[in-house]
Motif scaffolding. Structure first.
Motif, PDB file in Angstrom:
ATOM      1  N   ALA A 107      -7.243  -2.350  11.341  1.00 44.02           N
ATOM      2  CA  ALA A 107      -7.094  -1.690   9.990  1.00 44.02           C
ATOM      3  C   ALA A 107      -7.998  -1.672   8.733  1.00 44.02           C
ATOM      4  O   ALA A 107      -7.888  -1.002   8.469  1.00 44.02           O
ATOM      5  CB  ALA A 107      -5.656  -2.698   9.615  1.00 44.02           C
ATOM      6  N   GLN A 108      -8.754  -2.614   9.219  1.00 42.18           N
ATOM      7  CA  GLN A 108     -10.193  -2.113   8.711  1.00 42.18           C
ATOM      8  C   GLN A 108     -10.597  -1.384   8.790  1.00 42.18           C
ATOM      9  O   GLN A 108     -11.973  -0.160   7.829  1.00 42.18           O
ATOM     10  CB  GLN A 108     -10.838  -4.145   8.513  1.00 42.18           C
TER      11      GLN A 108
ATOM     12  N   ASP B  63       0.976  -1.248  -0.345  1.00 39.61           N
ATOM     13  CA  ASP B  63       0.273  -0.031  -0.516  1.00 39.61           C
ATOM     14  C   ASP B  63       1.044   1.234  -0.154  1.00 39.61           C
ATOM     15  O   ASP B  63       0.782   2.285  -0.188  1.00 39.61           O
ATOM     16  CB  ASP B  63      -1.187  -0.396   1.360  1.00 39.61           C
TER      17      ASP B  63
ATOM     18  N   HIS C  90       3.145   7.349   5.556  1.00 45.72           N
ATOM     19  CA  HIS C  90       2.462   8.011   5.038  1.00 45.72           C
ATOM     20  C   HIS C  90       3.312   9.106   4.253  1.00 45.72           C
ATOM     21  O   HIS C  90       2.314   9.385   3.420  1.00 45.72           O
ATOM     22  CB  HIS C  90       2.449   8.809   6.909  1.00 45.72           C
TER      23      HIS C  90
ATOM     24  N   HIS D 230      -8.911  -6.011   0.276  1.00 42.81           N
ATOM     25  CA  HIS D 230      -9.028  -4.951   0.287  1.00 42.81           C
ATOM     26  C   HIS D 230      -9.764  -5.831   1.954  1.00 42.81           C
ATOM     27  O   HIS D 230     -10.332  -4.690   2.974  1.00 42.81           O
ATOM     28  CB  HIS D 230     -10.239  -3.542   0.403  1.00 42.81           C
TER      29      HIS D 230
ATOM     30  N   THR E 279      -9.834   1.388  10.324  1.00 42.88           N
ATOM     31  CA  THR E 279      -9.552   2.643  10.993  1.00 42.88           C
ATOM     32  C   THR E 279      -8.123   2.807   9.717  1.00 42.88           C
ATOM     33  O   THR E 279      -8.962   3.437   7.803  1.00 42.88           O
ATOM     34  CB  THR E 279      -8.437   2.772  11.461  1.00 42.88           C
ATOM     35  N   ASP E 280      -7.299   2.383   9.273  1.00 45.85           N
ATOM     36  CA  ASP E 280      -6.429   2.728   8.111  1.00 45.85           C
ATOM     37  C   ASP E 280      -5.621   1.694   8.682  1.00 45.85           C
ATOM     38  O   ASP E 280      -5.030   0.927  10.230  1.00 45.85           O
ATOM     39  CB  ASP E 280      -6.068   3.879   7.488  1.00 45.85           C
TER      40      ASP E 280
END
Length: 414
Positions: free
Chosen positions: A162-163, A35, A93, A256, A165-166
């Protein structure tokens, strides 16, 4: 002097905390790197840099544990991993290029080398000091169960976190858990049954420990053969674990579904728990620990080859669980055998050198297998992994054919 039960409980707590922190990202680590814009080759090259860090720093940090204490080594590891995990989030980030990932991955490897050897050496020496004469397999197997339970919790939590939020949030939580473990270790962990030799200057002590480690580690036939087998089994194991994440998502047909990746890692953890519970019973079926370890390793090669041929999600997941179970049952047998052959003063360094041999295989295997996955797909890379794992079997056969000798006592010091 703490009791043996307190030593064991502290060991289980440290094992649980470290595994929980690490496993929060195990189910999503490869997805996280992809990612961030890295290719399969770059992602596994970054993982190889992590492994290279373990190769470079294993023996030096093992010497740190033997010179300044196993508690100091553990504390340095938690601080290093908390800081470097935060740096990972920053790189993700800003979508950093490969080389910063390589540098930070190298430092993460440094953090883990402060743990390898030190915690195990602390446990064995502290139990001996308290007069505990129970089988080490039982303690290591219980630790495997505790580790598996923590991994199950962390993998599921990290995947769904993670799913919801991120992909960066599980890494931030991981950094916080390592900071917490630093505080707990500072309060609970004491070097018992081990007194560093400070009769010589630091550099001279390092040379002595390194020399004794070669004498009582590499030159001991059974220990040397097990170390020579380690690059093939351990190096492949690191690649397969992380390659499973995108491969299972491909089979699940939803790129995802990070929660599914977490559940898959949790299934791996459940297998670790079961394998730890079965280790003693499986070992009891054989006349020798090495025979049991050899049989479990060979069965793992077959399971890994089956994973490469599986084309359905649930079949692949079942084979992953079987492969993990076999490895989990084998590890306590190997740990107990190796610890029975090495002396206490060099224990952390020799165990670190053993970890170095495992990591050496990962440095070469991960980018090569990652490239194979780019060119031919993950299934072919798993078949290649099975072939590489099989290369460990001749070393294990030779180790079993020899007669294990008791470790020689270190010569008296002037």
């Amino acid at each position: 002097m703490p009791s043996a039960s307190l030593v064991r409980r502290t060991y289980y707590l440290l094992t649980a905390g470290n595994t929980l922190a690490g496993s929060l990202i195990w189910g999503i680590n490869t997805i996280f790197l992809l990612d961030a814009g890295l290719s399969n080759l770059a992602a596994f090259a970054a993982n190889a840099c992590f492994t290279a860090g373990m190769v470079l720093f294993e023996v030096p940090t093992g010497i740190v544990a033997d010179l300044w204490g196993r508690r100091a080594s553990f504390l340095l590891g938690t601080v290093t991993l908390a800081v470097t995990t935060g740096l990972y989030v920053w790189l993700w980030h800003v979508h950093a290029p490969f080389w910063p990932w390589a540098a930070v991955s190298l430092l993460i490897g440094l953090g883990f080398t402060f743990f390898s050897g030190a915690v195990e050496a602390w446990l064995v020496d502290a139990l001996a000091a308290t007069g505990d004469d129970g089988p080490l397999e039982a303690v290591f197997a219980r630790g495997q169960v505790v580790s598996g339970a923590a991994m199950l919790t962390g993998s599921v939590a990290g995947g769904y976190l993670a799913q919801l939020t991120d992909l960066g949030v599980p890494f931030l939580v991981r950094a916080g858990v390592y900071a917490l473990m630093c505080g707990l270790a500072a309060a609970l962990m004491r070097d018992v049954g081990f007194t560093p030799d400070r009769s010589l200057p630091p550099l001279a002590r390092m040379r002595r420990i390194a020399g004794d480690s070669v004498r009582y580690g590499w030159r001991a036939r059974q220990v040397r053969l097990l170390m020579l087998a380690a690059p093939f089994t351990g190096g492949v194991g690191v690649y397969v674990f992380y390659a499973l994440q995108p491969h299972l998502l491909d089979l699940y047909d939803d790129a995802h579904a990070y929660g599914v990746a977490g559940v898959a890692a949790a299934a791996f953890a459940a297998a670790q728990i079961t394998g730890g519970l079965l280790a003693g019973r499986i070992g009891g079926l054989f006349a020798h620990r090495l025979t049991a370890y050899l049989a479990l390793t060979a069965a793992g090669v077959v399971a890994l080859a089956g994973l490469g041929l599986a084309g359905r999600f649930w079949v692949a997941l079942t084979l992953v669980v079987l492969w993990a179970l076999l490895g989990a049952a084998a590890m306590p047998l190997r740990q107990a055998y190796v610890n029975g052959l090495i002396p206490s003063p060099q224990r952390a360094t020799i165990l670190s050198f053993d970890s170095l041999m495992t990591s050496t295989g990962g440095v070469a295997a991960q980018p090569a297998l990652g490239r194979a996955a780019d060119v031919w797909g993950y299934p072919v890379s798993f078949l290649i992994s099975a072939a590489l794992s099989a290369c460990a079997l001749p070393f294990l056969v030779r180790a079993r054919a020899g007669t294990p000798a008791a470790p020689a006592a270190p010569p008296p010091r002037p």
